[in-house]
Design a protein around this motif. Sequence first.
Motif, short mmCIF file in Angstrom:
data_model
loop_
_atom_site.label_atom_id
_atom_site.label_comp_id
_atom_site.label_asym_id
_atom_site.label_seq_id
_atom_site.Cartn_x
_atom_site.Cartn_y
_atom_site.Cartn_z
N HIS A 126 0.84 -1.19 0.00
CA HIS A 126 0.00 0.00 0.00
C HIS A 126 0.88 1.25 0.00
O HIS A 126 1.96 1.27 0.61
CB HIS A 126 -0.90 0.00 1.24
CG HIS A 126 -2.00 1.01 1.19
ND1 HIS A 126 -1.79 2.33 1.55
CD2 HIS A 126 -3.31 0.90 0.84
CE1 HIS A 126 -2.94 2.99 1.43
NE2 HIS A 126 -3.87 2.16 1.00
N ASP B 186 0.77 3.86 1.64
CA ASP B 186 1.03 4.38 2.98
C ASP B 186 1.87 3.45 3.83
O ASP B 186 2.18 3.77 4.99
CB ASP B 186 -0.29 4.66 3.71
CG ASP B 186 -1.00 5.89 3.16
OD1 ASP B 186 -0.31 6.79 2.64
OD2 ASP B 186 -2.24 5.96 3.25
N GLN B 187 2.28 2.33 3.30
CA GLN B 187 3.12 1.40 4.06
C GLN B 187 4.59 1.67 3.75
O GLN B 187 5.27 0.90 3.09
CB GLN B 187 2.73 -0.04 3.73
CG GLN B 187 1.33 -0.40 4.24
CD GLN B 187 0.87 -1.78 3.81
OE1 GLN B 187 1.06 -2.19 2.66
NE2 GLN B 187 0.26 -2.51 4.73
N ALA C 234 -7.00 9.89 7.79
CA ALA C 234 -6.20 10.04 6.58
C ALA C 234 -5.87 11.48 6.26
O ALA C 234 -4.92 11.76 5.52
CB ALA C 234 -6.93 9.41 5.39
N TYR D 11 1.36 4.91 7.98
CA TYR D 11 0.51 3.74 8.16
C TYR D 11 -0.87 4.05 7.60
O TYR D 11 -1.23 5.22 7.43
CB TYR D 11 0.42 3.37 9.66
CG TYR D 11 0.09 4.54 10.56
CD1 TYR D 11 -1.23 4.90 10.82
CD2 TYR D 11 1.10 5.30 11.15
CE1 TYR D 11 -1.54 5.98 11.64
CE2 TYR D 11 0.81 6.38 11.98
CZ TYR D 11 -0.51 6.72 12.22
OH TYR D 11 -0.80 7.79 13.03
N ARG D 12 -1.61 3.00 7.28
CA ARG D 12 -2.96 3.21 6.76
C ARG D 12 -3.85 3.79 7.86
O ARG D 12 -3.80 3.35 9.00
CB ARG D 12 -3.53 1.88 6.26
CG ARG D 12 -2.91 1.40 4.97
CD ARG D 12 -3.40 0.01 4.60
NE ARG D 12 -2.90 -1.00 5.53
CZ ARG D 12 -3.23 -2.29 5.47
NH1 ARG D 12 -4.06 -2.73 4.53
NH2 ARG D 12 -2.72 -3.15 6.35
N ARG D 13 -4.66 4.80 7.44
CA ARG D 13 -5.45 5.53 8.40
C ARG D 13 -6.93 5.49 8.02
O ARG D 13 -7.28 5.11 6.90
CB ARG D 13 -4.94 6.99 8.49
CG ARG D 13 -3.46 7.00 8.87
CD ARG D 13 -2.80 8.37 8.79
NE ARG D 13 -2.90 9.09 7.55
CZ ARG D 13 -2.29 8.76 6.40
NH1 ARG D 13 -1.50 7.69 6.34
NH2 ARG D 13 -2.44 9.49 5.32
N GLY E 122 -8.22 3.17 3.86
CA GLY E 122 -7.84 1.77 4.00
C GLY E 122 -7.39 1.36 5.38
O GLY E 122 -6.98 0.22 5.58
N GLY E 123 -7.44 2.30 6.35
CA GLY E 123 -6.98 1.97 7.68
C GLY E 123 -8.11 1.75 8.66
O GLY E 123 -9.23 1.43 8.29
N ARG F 46 -6.20 -2.90 10.76
CA ARG F 46 -5.18 -2.68 9.74
C ARG F 46 -4.13 -1.66 10.19
O ARG F 46 -2.94 -1.84 9.94
CB ARG F 46 -5.82 -2.26 8.42
CG ARG F 46 -6.63 -3.37 7.77
CD ARG F 46 -7.37 -2.90 6.53
NE ARG F 46 -8.39 -1.90 6.84
CZ ARG F 46 -9.60 -2.20 7.28
NH1 ARG F 46 -9.95 -3.45 7.48
NH2 ARG F 46 -10.48 -1.24 7.53
N THR F 47 -4.58 -0.58 10.85
CA THR F 47 -3.63 0.42 11.32
C THR F 47 -2.64 -0.21 12.30
O THR F 47 -1.43 0.06 12.23
CB THR F 47 -4.38 1.58 11.99
OG1 THR F 47 -5.17 2.25 11.00
CG2 THR F 47 -3.43 2.58 12.62
N ASP G 246 -0.14 -2.41 10.54
CA ASP G 246 0.88 -1.62 9.84
C ASP G 246 1.98 -1.16 10.80
O ASP G 246 3.17 -1.19 10.45
CB ASP G 246 0.24 -0.40 9.17
CG ASP G 246 -0.43 -0.75 7.85
OD1 ASP G 246 -0.46 -1.95 7.50
OD2 ASP G 246 -0.93 0.17 7.19
#
Length: 255
Positions: free
Chosen positions: A27, A29-30, A60, A86-88, A92-93, A97-98, A101
């Motif tokens: 991703h 943001d990763q 985000a 990191y996903r927010r 997508g976070g 998931r956050t 990450d």
Amino acid sequence: MSAADEETALLGLAPVAPDRTVAYGPHPDQVVDLYGPRPGGGAAASGPLVLLLHGGFWRAAYDRRHLSPLAAALAGQGLPVALAEYRRVGAGGGAPRTFEDVAAAVEAAAGDGRRDVVLVGHSAGGHLALLAAARPGTPVRRVIAVAPVADLARAHELGLSDGAVAELVGTGPGFAARLAAADPARHPPAGVPVTILHGTDDPDVPPDLSRRYAAASPATTTLHELPGVGHYAPVTPGTPGFAALLALLRPPRSP
């Protein structure tokens, strides 16, 4: 300096480009931005890596760029620094998931040689740092949480940032269990010493959240309250709050 002035001072700083950026997942943001000394670059590079986690109530709309001046300032003091994205929520976070990450970013920063990591998180990033400290087998050797959302249940009760906690963990069936799973106050550090810096005049994250966390984990947590300081000063280079953070990060000098 008022809370509004503190925010303006930090957000008014120009972003500082990293030396390089590495990905820890597919991703966009990763990624982790690297500043300053690197492995093999001498004595400073052989020490622990400072891994920064930014705040913004997990949304985000806020990304790592506002902590890039802090990353550059710490690197300028001879510290190897990584600034994680990191996903927010909204891109997508959100839970889990956050949190996944952040765990992956820590592992990527530690590398195959399992380099020690000092995790520094601000605000929502402080929440993520405290949660990471509770993971068994973590390469995190120390956590410094600055104005952290340290008690998630209390933050939800207070409705901080227009219900940001509910956005993070998701409403609906199972909410209570998800909230408990994501609450650092319910998960003490796994043998990782924690230091909390929190301004007494913080209007965004009440210092009582840090007091509650410290009271729940007294054996592993040290709380430093900064009189008259708001939410942003400790992560703004050049302020007395930043000096307090730097003092915690600098290794003790040999006699």
